[in-house]
Design a protein around this motif. Structure first.
Motif, short mmCIF file in Angstrom:
data_model
loop_
_atom_site.label_atom_id
_atom_site.label_comp_id
_atom_site.label_asym_id
_atom_site.label_seq_id
_atom_site.Cartn_x
_atom_site.Cartn_y
_atom_site.Cartn_z
N CYS A 92 0.77 -1.04 -0.10
CA CYS A 92 -0.03 -0.01 0.14
C CYS A 92 0.80 1.12 -0.17
O CYS A 92 2.14 1.00 0.45
N ALA A 93 0.27 2.32 -0.67
CA ALA A 93 1.02 3.54 -0.66
C ALA A 93 0.33 4.68 -0.40
O ALA A 93 -1.11 4.65 -0.85
N ALA A 94 0.65 5.87 -0.12
CA ALA A 94 -0.05 7.10 0.21
C ALA A 94 0.50 8.15 -0.94
O ALA A 94 2.06 8.37 -0.76
N SER A 95 -0.29 9.06 -1.46
CA SER A 95 0.32 10.16 -2.10
C SER A 95 -0.49 11.40 -1.67
O SER A 95 -1.59 11.49 -1.39
N GLU A 96 0.46 12.42 -1.75
CA GLU A 96 -0.13 13.84 -1.33
C GLU A 96 -0.81 14.30 -2.47
O GLU A 96 -1.37 15.51 -2.16
N ARG A 97 -0.95 13.89 -3.64
CA ARG A 97 -1.66 14.42 -4.57
C ARG A 97 -3.29 14.73 -4.37
O ARG A 97 -3.65 13.57 -3.56
N SER A 149 -5.57 14.17 -6.75
CA SER A 149 -6.28 12.95 -7.45
C SER A 149 -5.35 11.65 -7.44
O SER A 149 -4.21 11.85 -7.41
N TYR A 150 -6.04 10.68 -7.81
CA TYR A 150 -5.35 9.48 -7.72
C TYR A 150 -4.30 9.26 -9.00
O TYR A 150 -4.39 10.06 -9.99
N SER A 151 -3.13 8.60 -8.76
CA SER A 151 -2.17 8.61 -9.85
C SER A 151 -1.88 7.16 -9.82
O SER A 151 -1.87 6.38 -9.08
N THR A 152 -1.50 6.65 -11.12
CA THR A 152 -1.14 5.28 -11.48
C THR A 152 0.59 5.25 -11.47
O THR A 152 1.08 4.11 -11.70
N ARG A 153 1.13 6.14 -11.21
CA ARG A 153 2.70 6.04 -11.23
C ARG A 153 3.13 6.21 -9.99
O ARG A 153 2.73 6.70 -9.05
N ARG A 154 4.06 5.08 -9.88
CA ARG A 154 4.78 4.61 -8.71
C ARG A 154 5.51 5.99 -8.19
O ARG A 154 5.32 6.12 -6.88
N ASP A 155 6.18 6.72 -8.79
CA ASP A 155 6.93 8.00 -8.51
C ASP A 155 6.11 8.96 -7.68
O ASP A 155 6.48 9.75 -7.15
N TYR A 195 3.88 8.39 -5.62
CA TYR A 195 3.53 7.95 -4.14
C TYR A 195 4.80 8.32 -3.25
O TYR A 195 5.81 7.98 -3.47
N ASP A 196 4.30 8.92 -1.97
CA ASP A 196 5.20 9.29 -1.23
C ASP A 196 5.64 8.35 0.15
O ASP A 196 6.66 8.35 0.58
N TYR A 197 4.75 7.51 0.44
CA TYR A 197 4.62 6.62 1.64
C TYR A 197 4.44 5.48 1.28
O TYR A 197 3.57 4.97 0.40
N TRP A 198 5.25 4.33 1.72
CA TRP A 198 4.88 3.04 1.29
C TRP A 198 5.06 2.08 2.60
O TRP A 198 5.63 2.23 3.48
#
Length: 122
Positions: free
Chosen positions: A94-99, A101-107, A109-112
């Motif tokens: 699982c991962a979390a992104s500060e964006r 809207s959702y993103s499909t790009r691994r890069d 995502y900020d937290y794993w």
């Protein structure tokens, strides 16, 4: 910090529910995603959800079988996996992104989380 759990060994056609519990901060406003990595393959997006769960993404390979959901009050995101296939075997992250809207790009995502193994036998 993110911690994924709920993986295991299941027969083809079975179901598992993965959970990702967050701690240390609230992830209620974050995009949350599930990725997986099979042996010898690159990490790929499985599903993602915007902050309120109203906008979601699914990889074509899991559409109609997997469902992402989140409980922001519990700081937890889930991945319900039904009708599992041997090709779903992988370590799931699982991962979390500060964006916004959702993103499909691994890069993006900020937290794993640390990953949980899912093995589907035929």
């Amino acid at each position: 910090q993110l911690q994924a759990f709920g993986g295991g060994l299941v027969q083809a056609g079975g179901s598992l529910r993965l959970s990702c519990a967050a701690s240390g901060r609230s992830f209620s406003s974050y995009v949350m995603g599930w990725f997986r990595q099979a042996p010898g393959k690159t990490r790929e997006i499985v599903s993602a959800s915007n902050w309120n769960g109203r906008s979601t993404y699914y990889a074509d390979s899991v559409k109609g079988r997997f469902t992402i959901s989140r409980d922001n009050a519990k700081n937890t995101v889930y991945l319900q996996m039904n009708n599992l296939k041997p090709e779903d075997t992988a370590v799931y992250y699982c991962a979390a992104s500060e964006r916004y809207s959702y993103s499909t790009r691994r890069d993006d995502y900020d937290y794993w989380g640390q990953g949980t193994q899912v093995t589907v036998s035929s």
